[in-house]
Every structure is written in structure tokens, then in C-alpha cells.
Design a protein around this motif. Sequence first.
Motif, PDB file in Angstrom:
ATOM      1  N   ASN A 265       0.821  -1.214   0.000  1.00 54.47           N
ATOM      2  CA  ASN A 265       0.000   0.000   0.000  1.00 54.47           C
ATOM      3  C   ASN A 265       0.857   1.267   0.000  1.00 54.47           C
ATOM      4  OD1 ASN A 265      -1.751   2.175   1.742  1.00 54.47           O
ATOM      5  ND2 ASN A 265      -3.062   0.868   0.506  1.00 54.47           N
ATOM      6  N   ASN A 266       0.383   2.295  -0.702  1.00 49.66           N
ATOM      7  CA  ASN A 266       1.127   3.560  -0.782  1.00 49.66           C
ATOM      8  C   ASN A 266       1.017   4.402   0.481  1.00 49.66           C
ATOM      9  OD1 ASN A 266       2.097   3.151  -3.372  1.00 49.66           O
ATOM     10  ND2 ASN A 266       0.270   4.035  -4.331  1.00 49.66           N
ATOM     11  N   GLY A 267       0.152   3.989   1.402  1.00 43.18           N
ATOM     12  CA  GLY A 267       0.012   4.733   2.643  1.00 43.18           C
ATOM     13  C   GLY A 267      -0.959   5.889   2.536  1.00 43.18           C
ATOM     14  N   ILE A 268      -0.956   6.739   3.537  1.00 45.01           N
ATOM     15  CA  ILE A 268      -1.889   7.861   3.567  1.00 45.01           C
ATOM     16  C   ILE A 268      -1.126   9.179   3.698  1.00 45.01           C
ATOM     17  CG2 ILE A 268      -3.794   6.519   4.530  1.00 45.01           C
ATOM     18  CD1 ILE A 268      -3.178   7.588   7.245  1.00 45.01           C
ATOM     19  N   THR A 269      -1.688  10.206   3.107  1.00 45.47           N
ATOM     20  CA  THR A 269      -1.162  11.561   3.231  1.00 45.47           C
ATOM     21  C   THR A 269      -2.165  12.354   4.043  1.00 45.47           C
ATOM     22  OG1 THR A 269      -0.090  11.407   1.077  1.00 45.47           O
ATOM     23  CG2 THR A 269      -0.413  13.616   1.978  1.00 45.47           C
ATOM     24  N   ALA A 270      -1.684  13.009   5.078  1.00 49.32           N
ATOM     25  CA  ALA A 270      -2.593  13.715   5.984  1.00 49.32           C
ATOM     26  C   ALA A 270      -2.062  15.106   6.308  1.00 49.32           C
ATOM     27  CB  ALA A 270      -2.773  12.908   7.269  1.00 49.32           C
ATOM     28  N   THR A 271      -2.971  15.957   6.753  1.00 46.03           N
ATOM     29  CA  THR A 271      -2.592  17.289   7.222  1.00 46.03           C
ATOM     30  C   THR A 271      -3.189  17.503   8.602  1.00 46.03           C
ATOM     31  OG1 THR A 271      -4.531  18.398   6.300  1.00 46.03           O
ATOM     32  CG2 THR A 271      -2.601  18.201   4.866  1.00 46.03           C
ATOM     33  N   ALA A 272      -2.672  18.496   9.292  1.00 48.87           N
ATOM     34  CA  ALA A 272      -3.194  18.845  10.614  1.00 48.87           C
ATOM     35  C   ALA A 272      -2.844  20.294  10.895  1.00 48.87           C
ATOM     36  CB  ALA A 272      -2.596  17.927  11.679  1.00 48.87           C
ATOM     37  N   SER A 273      -3.505  20.853  11.885  1.00 52.96           N
ATOM     38  CA  SER A 273      -3.181  22.225  12.284  1.00 52.96           C
ATOM     39  C   SER A 273      -2.185  22.229  13.439  1.00 52.96           C
ATOM     40  CB  SER A 273      -4.454  22.985  12.681  1.00 52.96           C
ATOM     41  OG  SER A 273      -5.073  22.364  13.791  1.00 52.96           O
ATOM     42  N   GLY A 274      -1.958  21.042  14.041  1.00 53.97           N
ATOM     43  CA  GLY A 274      -0.996  20.958  15.123  1.00 53.97           C
ATOM     44  C   GLY A 274      -0.837  19.531  15.612  1.00 53.97           C
ATOM     45  N   VAL A 275       0.316  19.235  16.193  1.00 52.76           N
ATOM     46  CA  VAL A 275       0.543  17.923  16.799  1.00 52.76           C
ATOM     47  C   VAL A 275       1.252  18.104  18.134  1.00 52.76           C
ATOM     48  CG1 VAL A 275       0.720  16.694  14.603  1.00 52.76           C
ATOM     49  CG2 VAL A 275       2.780  17.600  15.654  1.00 52.76           C
ATOM     50  N   VAL A 276       1.078  17.130  19.017  1.00 54.45           N
ATOM     51  CA  VAL A 276       1.806  17.097  20.277  1.00 54.45           C
ATOM     52  C   VAL A 276       2.717  15.873  20.237  1.00 54.45           C
ATOM     53  CG1 VAL A 276       1.645  16.837  22.780  1.00 54.45           C
ATOM     54  CG2 VAL A 276      -0.028  18.259  21.556  1.00 54.45           C
ATOM     55  N   VAL A 277       4.022  16.095  20.366  1.00 53.37           N
ATOM     56  CA  VAL A 277       5.006  15.010  20.338  1.00 53.37           C
ATOM     57  C   VAL A 277       5.685  14.913  21.701  1.00 53.37           C
ATOM     58  CG1 VAL A 277       7.108  14.134  19.266  1.00 53.37           C
ATOM     59  CG2 VAL A 277       5.407  15.321  17.863  1.00 53.37           C
ATOM     60  N   GLU A 278       5.641  13.716  22.261  1.00 55.06           N
ATOM     61  CA  GLU A 278       6.289  13.478  23.552  1.00 55.06           C
ATOM     62  C   GLU A 278       7.076  12.174  23.499  1.00 55.06           C
ATOM     63  OE1 GLU A 278       3.278  13.399  26.521  1.00 55.06           O
ATOM     64  OE2 GLU A 278       2.700  15.512  26.278  1.00 55.06           O
ATOM     65  N   ASN A 279       8.353  12.248  23.895  1.00 53.93           N
ATOM     66  CA  ASN A 279       9.197  11.056  23.973  1.00 53.93           C
ATOM     67  C   ASN A 279       9.190  10.228  22.680  1.00 53.93           C
ATOM     68  OD1 ASN A 279       9.776  11.664  26.721  1.00 53.93           O
ATOM     69  ND2 ASN A 279       7.841  10.685  27.328  1.00 53.93           N
ATOM     70  N   GLY A 280       9.313  10.937  21.570  1.00 52.35           N
ATOM     71  CA  GLY A 280       9.392  10.250  20.297  1.00 52.35           C
ATOM     72  C   GLY A 280       8.087   9.657  19.806  1.00 52.35           C
ATOM     73  N   LYS A 281       6.956  10.080  20.381  1.00 47.16           N
ATOM     74  CA  LYS A 281       5.643   9.580  19.969  1.00 47.16           C
ATOM     75  C   LYS A 281       4.690  10.750  19.708  1.00 47.16           C
ATOM     76  CE  LYS A 281       6.201   5.035  20.613  1.00 47.16           C
ATOM     77  NZ  LYS A 281       5.451   4.307  21.650  1.00 47.16           N
ATOM     78  N   ILE A 282       3.847  10.605  18.685  1.00 49.03           N
ATOM     79  CA  ILE A 282       2.772  11.576  18.474  1.00 49.03           C
ATOM     80  C   ILE A 282       1.637  11.214  19.431  1.00 49.03           C
ATOM     81  CG2 ILE A 282       1.051  12.505  16.874  1.00 49.03           C
ATOM     82  CD1 ILE A 282       2.913  11.909  14.585  1.00 49.03           C
ATOM     83  N   LYS A 283       1.277  12.158  20.281  1.00 47.27           N
ATOM     84  CA  LYS A 283       0.240  11.904  21.273  1.00 47.27           C
ATOM     85  C   LYS A 283      -1.112  12.510  20.886  1.00 47.27           C
ATOM     86  CE  LYS A 283       2.745   9.718  24.337  1.00 47.27           C
ATOM     87  NZ  LYS A 283       2.457   8.319  24.725  1.00 47.27           N
ATOM     88  N   LYS A 284      -1.074  13.577  20.117  1.00 50.36           N
ATOM     89  CA  LYS A 284      -2.329  14.246  19.768  1.00 50.36           C
ATOM     90  C   LYS A 284      -2.193  14.921  18.405  1.00 50.36           C
ATOM     91  CE  LYS A 284      -4.443  16.154  23.171  1.00 50.36           C
ATOM     92  NZ  LYS A 284      -4.804  17.073  24.282  1.00 50.36           N
ATOM     93  N   ILE A 285      -3.250  14.797  17.589  1.00 51.22           N
ATOM     94  CA  ILE A 285      -3.280  15.448  16.272  1.00 51.22           C
ATOM     95  C   ILE A 285      -4.509  16.347  16.218  1.00 51.22           C
ATOM     96  CG2 ILE A 285      -3.291  15.128  13.777  1.00 51.22           C
ATOM     97  CD1 ILE A 285      -2.293  12.289  14.194  1.00 51.22           C
ATOM     98  N   SER A 286      -4.295  17.630  15.984  1.00 46.79           N
ATOM     99  CA  SER A 286      -5.406  18.581  15.906  1.00 46.79           C
ATOM    100  C   SER A 286      -5.890  18.718  14.468  1.00 46.79           C
ATOM    101  CB  SER A 286      -4.964  19.956  16.432  1.00 46.79           C
ATOM    102  OG  SER A 286      -4.556  19.877  17.775  1.00 46.79           O
TER     103      SER A 286
END
Length: 684
Positions: A265-286
Motif C-alpha cells: 500500500n502507498n500509505g496515507i497523506t494527511a494534514t493537521a493544524s498541530g501535533v503534540v510530540v512526547e518522547n518520540g511519539k505523536i500523542k495528539k493530532i489537531s
Amino acid sequence: MFSLEEFHQDFMQRVAVETQSRGMSKHEAFIESIRDELVKDGELSESCELAEYNKKDMEVCGYAFDEERGELSLLVSCFFQSDTLQTLTKAQIDSKFKKLKTFFKETANKLYESMEEGFTHHSMAYNIYTYLSKNMVEKVRLILITDGKATKNLLVIPNETKSSIEIEHCIRDMEYLYRMYKLDDSSNGFEVEVNLPVLVVKTPTEEYNAYLSVVDGTTLAKIYGDYGSRLLEQNIRTFLQFKGNVNKGIRNTIEYEPEMFFAYNNGITATASGVVVENGKIKKISNFQIVNGGQTIASIYATSKNKKNDVSKVYVQMKLSVVANESKQDAFVAKVSECANTQNKVNKSDFFSNSPFHRDFKEYSKNILAPARDGVQIKTYWFYERVRGEYLTEQMYLTSKEKNQFLKKRPKSQLVDKSLLAKSEVAWLQAPYVVSNGAQDSFKKFAKHITETLEKDEFSITGNYFKEAIARIIMFRQTEKIVSQANWYASGYRTPCVAYTLAYLSHYLEQRSSFLNFMKIWEEQKVSAPLQKILAHIAPNVYTHITNPPVGNTNALQWCRTKLCWEHIEKIDFNLEIDEGILTSAEEQKYINKEAKKDKKRTTDMEKWIFVTGFKYWPQVLAYYQREDLAGQLSTQQMDILSKMATGVLNPPSEKQAKILYELYENAMREGLVIKQQVDVPTF
């Protein structure tokens, strides 16, 4: 910012305007208004139909079925009709949900058999029974809509499970709609909590931040289950329920080779207005938006639900872009979406939300004054709401006096959104079965028509087109009023009846090479008595045929959504008597369109020339008009436009502004201004 109370007052005023202009009851206008908002926000699917039924201990006012997710939504209302915001009590909530549950329970017992055919509530009960008998329903959402406000402690109602079907309780009150309004319309203002590994990509620009991640199928299925179409709102494609080869391939890989999904699969392309990154992990996507890969995420969800497959071994790569400047969010998402969607054939009409059509139509709505009517000498504007909530937002920081002036010049009765424009245009294009299928299908059809029109002639969307389109909206609303107030109209199928009525008239005139005089409707800002008489003659005949489907068709609702229904009706002779006063000649119509296109081309050439002259020339023109001996020669508006152009604020100028700038430039040159690095002034 408007307060909740002010928002409620504005909402109720809109309901009052709809009631008056369309001839429906306040309750009908209320539930339709909230239904439309919930559809736009992804709370309800496009298939949502309003169908009121209130008898004994049962009550319902509409339903929607999301076949992909097996989700049935049932609506019930608590309408206070008060100028002040009322509080919803626990007793009212309990009573409404109890009646709605009883209705749902009885549909499984063939409630439709006790109902008279030809009514929307019969179609509703029959369709729900069909969904249940085929075990298609996995979840039921009971939705209470109200013009009141529920206290927070009453909003949380535990889910139930009946016969393995999950039942969820939702209250959509004024506070909920108010929150929707306050959020950025393009982003829908929601946050997705995740726990995803991330690689932060250093980009060579500050325009956006980039992240790469891998998402497991279980997480994707949960996200889609929670947010549904809200994730795909800015995506150009919709899920095709495994009808295309791409979706079948996705399904087969999930079922038989899930561990190979990442490779295939080619995967997905996404956008967001903001992200929260903690300890090398995405925790929240706005404001998470899937701009490419909607089929992938929907297929994973559908397979996990419909086939009960374990998707935990499915992994999908994700490219996530976060725009740095929120004011550029719309343009950024649109461009990413357009560039990302290249692996399959995509029509230009799929990008219609970003079409210059909307810019031009909006510009015409701001600059073209509607003729005064009903003896009132104040000329007004029609307001084209390109973005949801735009009408209210423009009043946000106005004083009370300024707001009154705004409403006088742009009354609520002259508010037009994209959905209404699409429905009225598609009806006249003789596709009433598309209009009957909902706003989204109408918009797609309209998008295809406009895109093809612009490809043939880039100057086809003119000021004259704007006036005629508004005239068709006036006619659409007047036909709604005729239908709503007719003694033969029982309730239900209003929109199909209106669409088929207008389509029939359009077809009838086209067969006789006749042209309806839309400019007469525009000039009078109303439908003339002779035209009303014709519409009132067509409507009951149409209503009879769409509510009585031939043997073999399931029900009236499904019947009027088929092209076969239209092919049946367009051949019927309703014995029309056309008053020549409502028509215009082919020659006159051709001349008007030709002149409008010439004017459009002239203005477009001006805009191009102004762009070519560049920013550096306009300060010289401004300096010329700021000379003492020329003080007062320009109006405040002219000086404002010239100043903004000279400082680079106008990028680009509107048609009206372009005309003013060209005239100022030409006049200055005529009076002797010498521009350094001289630019030729063309004649338009």
C-alpha cells in the motif's frame, strides 16, 4: 465573539426567515436547519432524511443510515420556539429518548404495515425494518436535537446494548452548534488522541512541519469509527464500498496477507493544524485530515467490521504535514490534496471546492446590488456564504448600529450557501433525481457541470450568470412555498417535488426552444403571478407521480431518486399554458450572454495587466495622487484601493478594484505622469 445567547437569537431568526420564505412550519425549518449543520459536520451521513412521526408513545423526526459503518441514526426534537435560550430538563430528555426507543423497537415489528404508503414516515419505517431484517445495523445513535441548552451533567448518558446492537444517546443543543460555529470551519476543530512512533523530518522551508509515522490497522479503524467522514471532509474521494479494483485489492490484502499491507500500500497523506510530540511519539493530532488514502482507512475499517477480521497486523505508512500559518490552512490543504491524488484518475471537478468559480461568485455577491423591491428604496446584496458561518462571522465585531446596517443591506432572506445554489442549478439542469438524493450529490453534479463549462469557456461565469443563478434560487424558494402551502401536500417529499417541478418546466421550454426570462425575476426579485400559476399547476402533478411508484419499486423515496423516475415524468403532458410574458427570445438571450462575456474578458485582461505591472509601479501612482494640487480628486474608496495596491495588500485585486485601478492609472498617464521603467497602457 458572539455569545451563546446571541448565537441562539441569530439561529432562531434564520428559522423565522426560512419559515416565511419557504412556506414551511417553524418546526420543519428548525429540524432541517439542524439536520443540515450535522451533515456538514459529519455527524450525520448525506442520506439523512427528515420524516416526522408522532403517535401515542412514539416520536421521531428523521433518520440516516451509514451503510459502511452499519450505523443507524434516529432524530427526535425538543423545540421550544422561544426568543430566549431555554434549559432542557431531565424529564424532557428521558421522555424524548423513551419515545424514540419505542419507535425503533416497533419498526422491527413491521410498523410500516400500519402506515399509509406514500408518506416519508412509511418509507422510513420500511427502510429501517429492511436494515434490521438483513442484520445490517450494528449501532443505533439516538439524537435529540433542540433549540434549548442541556446542563453538562445531563449530556452524558450511558450506552446500552439491545440484541447485540449498541445504542448511543446524543444531545445536540444550541451550545453544541455554538461550539461548531466557533471552531475553524475548514478544520472542524477536533483532536485525535494517538500513540504513534514518529520521525520528525527537517524541511527546507518554514511553511510547514513534516512527520513520518506508521499506524496500525486497529488504531486506524478506531479513529475512523470515532470520526467517520470528518476525517475525509477535505479529501477529494469517497469510499466506494469495494466496487473499484483498488478497494478490492485493499480488502484482499487485509483478509489474506495483512502482514504484507505495508509493502503493497502507498500509505496515507494527511494534514493537521498541530501535533503534540512526547518522547518520540505523536500523542495528539489537531484537525486531522486524510487528503489521500481515504479508501485505505475506510477499507480497513469496513473489513474489520463487516468481515470481523483482525486488522492488528495491518500497518500503514503516514506522511503528516502541519501548516505553520493557520491563516493559510485552507490553501495548504487544498494544494496537498491536489498533488497527492495522482495515483488514480481524478476529475478536475473533484477539486471544485477550490475552484475560481467560488471566488468569482463571491465577488459578484459583494459588488452587484439587487434591485429595490416592495416599495423599499434601499438596494441590497445577496450574500453568498462560501464558508459555513461566514455570514455570522462578518457581523462579529460590528457595533449595534453597524450590524443593523449590515442586515439591512444583506438581509437573512438573501443568504445563499453552496448547497442551495447547487440544488437550484441542478434542478434546472434537469437532474431532479440527483437533487432528491441529497446536497452532496447535488454539489458533485453542479461541480462537474461548472468545471466542464469553464473548460469550454473560461469567461462563462459572468455577472449575468450570477443574476440568473439568484433568479433560479428565488424560483426554487417560491416553489417550495407553493408546495408547502398547497392543500394537496401532506408532508414529506418537498425537495423532490420542487426539483421535479423545476426540471419539468426546464425540459418543457427546452423542447420548444423557449427561454425563461430570468432577468425579469432578478429585476423584480420575485416570481411573477403568471409563472407562479404555471409552477402551481406542475407541482401537484409531479407530486402524484413521485409518491406513487410503479409496481416493483420499493418505495417513493427510492423511486424519486432514480433517473428512471425522471425519464417517466419528463414524457408526461401536463397541458401547460405558457404566458409569453415570462419568456425571452433566443436572440436577446444570446446577446446578453455575449456582452456579459465580453465584459468579463475585459475585466480579466485588466486584472492580468495589473498583475504584470507589479508592485513597484503603484507607489508612483499613489504619490502622484497625493500631490497637494490633486487633493480631493479621488474618493475615499479610490484612495483606499490605490493605497492598498501600492503597499502590496491587494493580492490580487477584485474585478471591481481592478477596474478602478486601471482607470486611475490611465487617468494619471493622460495627465502627464511619467512612470520610471515605463509600462504600456493597453486599451480594453
